[in-house]
Design a protein around this motif. Structure first.
Motif, PDB file in Angstrom:
ATOM      1  N   GLU A   1       0.859  -1.185   0.000  1.00 53.99           N
ATOM      2  CA  GLU A   1       0.000   0.000   0.000  1.00 53.99           C
ATOM      3  C   GLU A   1       0.892   1.231   0.000  1.00 53.99           C
ATOM      4  O   GLU A   1       1.847   1.326   0.776  1.00 53.99           O
ATOM      5  CB  GLU A   1      -0.895   0.013   1.233  1.00 53.99           C
ATOM      6  CG  GLU A   1      -1.773   1.255   1.335  1.00 53.99           C
ATOM      7  CD  GLU A   1      -2.590   1.279   2.612  1.00 53.99           C
ATOM      8  OE1 GLU A   1      -2.982   2.379   3.036  1.00 53.99           O
ATOM      9  OE2 GLU A   1      -2.825   0.195   3.177  1.00 53.99           O
ATOM     10  N   LEU A   2       0.597   2.170  -0.885  1.00 56.22           N
ATOM     11  CA  LEU A   2       1.376   3.402  -0.969  1.00 56.22           C
ATOM     12  C   LEU A   2       0.988   4.322   0.183  1.00 56.22           C
ATOM     13  O   LEU A   2      -0.133   4.811   0.254  1.00 56.22           O
ATOM     14  CB  LEU A   2       1.127   4.094  -2.309  1.00 56.22           C
ATOM     15  CG  LEU A   2       1.872   5.400  -2.556  1.00 56.22           C
ATOM     16  CD1 LEU A   2       3.374   5.181  -2.544  1.00 56.22           C
ATOM     17  CD2 LEU A   2       1.429   6.026  -3.881  1.00 56.22           C
ATOM     18  N   GLU A   3       1.918   4.552   1.095  1.00 57.73           N
ATOM     19  CA  GLU A   3       1.665   5.421   2.253  1.00 57.73           C
ATOM     20  C   GLU A   3       2.107   6.853   2.008  1.00 57.73           C
ATOM     21  O   GLU A   3       1.493   7.799   2.522  1.00 57.73           O
ATOM     22  CB  GLU A   3       2.397   4.885   3.486  1.00 57.73           C
ATOM     23  CG  GLU A   3       1.744   3.708   4.144  1.00 57.73           C
ATOM     24  CD  GLU A   3       2.300   3.439   5.532  1.00 57.73           C
ATOM     25  OE1 GLU A   3       1.559   2.890   6.361  1.00 57.73           O
ATOM     26  OE2 GLU A   3       3.465   3.789   5.812  1.00 57.73           O
ATOM     27  N   GLN A   4       3.179   7.025   1.238  1.00 58.94           N
ATOM     28  CA  GLN A   4       3.728   8.369   1.079  1.00 58.94           C
ATOM     29  C   GLN A   4       4.436   8.460  -0.269  1.00 58.94           C
ATOM     30  O   GLN A   4       5.158   7.551  -0.676  1.00 58.94           O
ATOM     31  CB  GLN A   4       4.720   8.676   2.209  1.00 58.94           C
ATOM     32  CG  GLN A   4       5.289  10.073   2.198  1.00 58.94           C
ATOM     33  CD  GLN A   4       6.206  10.330   3.399  1.00 58.94           C
ATOM     34  OE1 GLN A   4       6.259   9.524   4.332  1.00 58.94           O
ATOM     35  NE2 GLN A   4       6.914  11.430   3.380  1.00 58.94           N
ATOM     36  N   LEU A   5       4.207   9.557  -0.971  1.00 56.34           N
ATOM     37  CA  LEU A   5       4.908   9.842  -2.215  1.00 56.34           C
ATOM     38  C   LEU A   5       5.197  11.340  -2.258  1.00 56.34           C
ATOM     39  O   LEU A   5       4.286  12.148  -2.373  1.00 56.34           O
ATOM     40  CB  LEU A   5       4.085   9.413  -3.432  1.00 56.34           C
ATOM     41  CG  LEU A   5       4.628   9.817  -4.813  1.00 56.34           C
ATOM     42  CD1 LEU A   5       6.048   9.321  -5.011  1.00 56.34           C
ATOM     43  CD2 LEU A   5       3.714   9.308  -5.925  1.00 56.34           C
ATOM     44  N   GLU A   6       6.461  11.684  -2.132  1.00 54.32           N
ATOM     45  CA  GLU A   6       6.883  13.072  -2.171  1.00 54.32           C
ATOM     46  C   GLU A   6       7.875  13.265  -3.312  1.00 54.32           C
ATOM     47  O   GLU A   6       8.590  12.331  -3.697  1.00 54.32           O
ATOM     48  CB  GLU A   6       7.543  13.492  -0.853  1.00 54.32           C
ATOM     49  CG  GLU A   6       6.616  13.448   0.352  1.00 54.32           C
ATOM     50  CD  GLU A   6       7.300  13.917   1.625  1.00 54.32           C
ATOM     51  OE1 GLU A   6       8.458  14.408   1.524  1.00 54.32           O
ATOM     52  OE2 GLU A   6       6.696  13.797   2.703  1.00 54.32           O
ATOM     53  N   THR A   7       7.900  14.458  -3.864  1.00 54.72           N
ATOM     54  CA  THR A   7       8.865  14.786  -4.906  1.00 54.72           C
ATOM     55  C   THR A   7       9.742  15.929  -4.417  1.00 54.72           C
ATOM     56  O   THR A   7       9.286  16.815  -3.687  1.00 54.72           O
ATOM     57  CB  THR A   7       8.169  15.202  -6.204  1.00 54.72           C
ATOM     58  OG1 THR A   7       7.411  16.399  -5.978  1.00 54.72           O
ATOM     59  CG2 THR A   7       7.236  14.103  -6.690  1.00 54.72           C
ATOM     60  N   PHE A   8      11.005  15.887  -4.799  1.00 57.31           N
ATOM     61  CA  PHE A   8      11.889  17.003  -4.464  1.00 57.31           C
ATOM     62  C   PHE A   8      12.862  17.234  -5.611  1.00 57.31           C
ATOM     63  O   PHE A   8      13.604  16.351  -6.017  1.00 57.31           O
ATOM     64  CB  PHE A   8      12.626  16.779  -3.136  1.00 57.31           C
ATOM     65  CG  PHE A   8      13.373  15.482  -3.015  1.00 57.31           C
ATOM     66  CD1 PHE A   8      14.739  15.419  -3.244  1.00 57.31           C
ATOM     67  CD2 PHE A   8      12.709  14.316  -2.662  1.00 57.31           C
ATOM     68  CE1 PHE A   8      15.431  14.223  -3.127  1.00 57.31           C
ATOM     69  CE2 PHE A   8      13.391  13.111  -2.527  1.00 57.31           C
ATOM     70  CZ  PHE A   8      14.761  13.073  -2.763  1.00 57.31           C
ATOM     71  N   PRO A   9      12.827  18.444  -6.186  1.00 58.05           N
ATOM     72  CA  PRO A   9      13.719  18.773  -7.299  1.00 58.05           C
ATOM     73  C   PRO A   9      15.056  19.308  -6.798  1.00 58.05           C
ATOM     74  O   PRO A   9      15.150  19.933  -5.742  1.00 58.05           O
ATOM     75  CB  PRO A   9      12.945  19.854  -8.046  1.00 58.05           C
ATOM     76  CG  PRO A   9      12.170  20.548  -6.962  1.00 58.05           C
ATOM     77  CD  PRO A   9      11.843  19.503  -5.928  1.00 58.05           C
ATOM     78  N   ILE A  10      16.099  19.042  -7.565  1.00 55.79           N
ATOM     79  CA  ILE A  10      17.419  19.626  -7.328  1.00 55.79           C
ATOM     80  C   ILE A  10      17.784  20.405  -8.578  1.00 55.79           C
ATOM     81  O   ILE A  10      17.808  19.860  -9.671  1.00 55.79           O
ATOM     82  CB  ILE A  10      18.481  18.549  -7.056  1.00 55.79           C
ATOM     83  CG1 ILE A  10      18.095  17.720  -5.828  1.00 55.79           C
ATOM     84  CG2 ILE A  10      19.854  19.189  -6.842  1.00 55.79           C
ATOM     85  CD1 ILE A  10      19.022  16.545  -5.569  1.00 55.79           C
TER      86      ILE A  10
END
Length: 290
Positions: free
Chosen positions: A212-221
């Motif tokens: 089960e997907l609990e968390q999906l975050e994106t972070f750009p550099i």
């Protein structure tokens, strides 16, 4: 992994609870220099004098089983799963490598068939990765992944990779025009890497069904920053050199990477927002099989 151990130890102190023992498995392909890895483990263990740490290597591809059933509570992969187990099949009906001619990866001008082939290979690999980890993890165990992704369904030049593959492709093509590399070698070379979109990722997790997907975050550099771009140029050869030398030979490496760096610098100079996008994904192993 260090932050996980530190948080557990801190919580034990707060609750006046016994400090648990930690069993850590370190995985990489068999060709990795495990001797150097193990030499550095003593300094890592010295940081946690109050904890019992047991560490061992587990050589092998993570696209398959690595550990016994129900033996893992937490698994983590950092910038691993965007690498494919193999290059997708990119040949025409006659078996000739023509459908991505002159390119080494998905570009804005690549046919739809190239993009579909890469997605199929990623779906096959990532599904196998999830299935293998689900068999090894205890129910409600957590799988924490960090890897390159892209913000949408589009494939654009500045979206996700710390290695500017388009620039590398241009550098190789330039050396083909100079007669230093055979055109056939360029046409038959493609890199085994794929950065999924959030929609693609969610679809594969749902279809495979073990997590089960609990968390999906994106972070750009933003590699338009000079300090980060300098770091990029220092690292990109170490990441790509083995596959490049295998395909094109060692004698062209210095000239190729000089040209690659020059093209990349020119590209970034006209694109100050050259960004690499990463995904942070937390998956929970379902308590019952799907």
């Amino acid at each position: 992994m260090s932050s996980v151990i530190e948080n557990v130890l801190k919580k034990c102190v707060e609750l006046n609870a016994p400090i648990p023992e930690f069993q850590l498995y370190l995985n990489d392909l068999p060709g990795n220099d495990f001797n150097t890895l193990f030499k550095g483990l003593s300094s890592f263990a010295d940081r946690y004098n109050d904890a019992s740490l047991f560490m061992m290597g587990a050589p092998g591809s993570f696209y398959g089983r690595l550990f016994p059933t129900n033996s893992l509570q937490l698994a983590h992969s950092s910038y691993g799963v965007h690498w494919l187990s193999k290059v997708p099949k990119l040949t025409d009906e006659a078996g000739l490598p023509l459908i991505n001619k002159g390119k080494i990866f998905i570009s804005k001008t690549s046919p739809v068939a190239v993009k579909e082939a890469y997605l199929r290979q990623f779906e096959e690999d990532f599904s196998l990765f999830l299935k293998s980890r689900s068999q090894e993890m205890v129910p409600n165990g957590r799988l924490v992944l960090v890897f390159n992704g892209r913000p949408s369904a589009d494939f654009t030049r500045d979206y996700c990779y710390p290695i500017p593959w388009e620039s590398l492709s241009e550098a190789i093509a330039a050396m083909v025009s100079e007669g230093l590399i055979q055109e056939e070698k360029l046409d038959s070379f493609n890199v085994p890497v794929y950065a999924p979109s959030q929609k693609e990722l969610k679809g594969i997790v749902s279809k495979e069904g073990s997590f089960e997907l609990e968390q999906l975050e994106t972070f750009p550099i933003n590699f338009g920053d000079k300090n980060l771009s300098d770091k990029l140029f220092k690292n990109m050869r170490s990441v790509t050199e083995s596959m490049i030398s295998h395909q094109f030979g060692e004698e062209i490496l210095d000239k190729l990477y000089d040209k690659f760096t020059q093209i990349s610098i020119e590209d970034m100079a006209t694109n100050e927002e050259y960004k690499v996008l990463s995904f942070l994904v937390v998956l929970r192993r379902k308590a019952t099989d799907h």
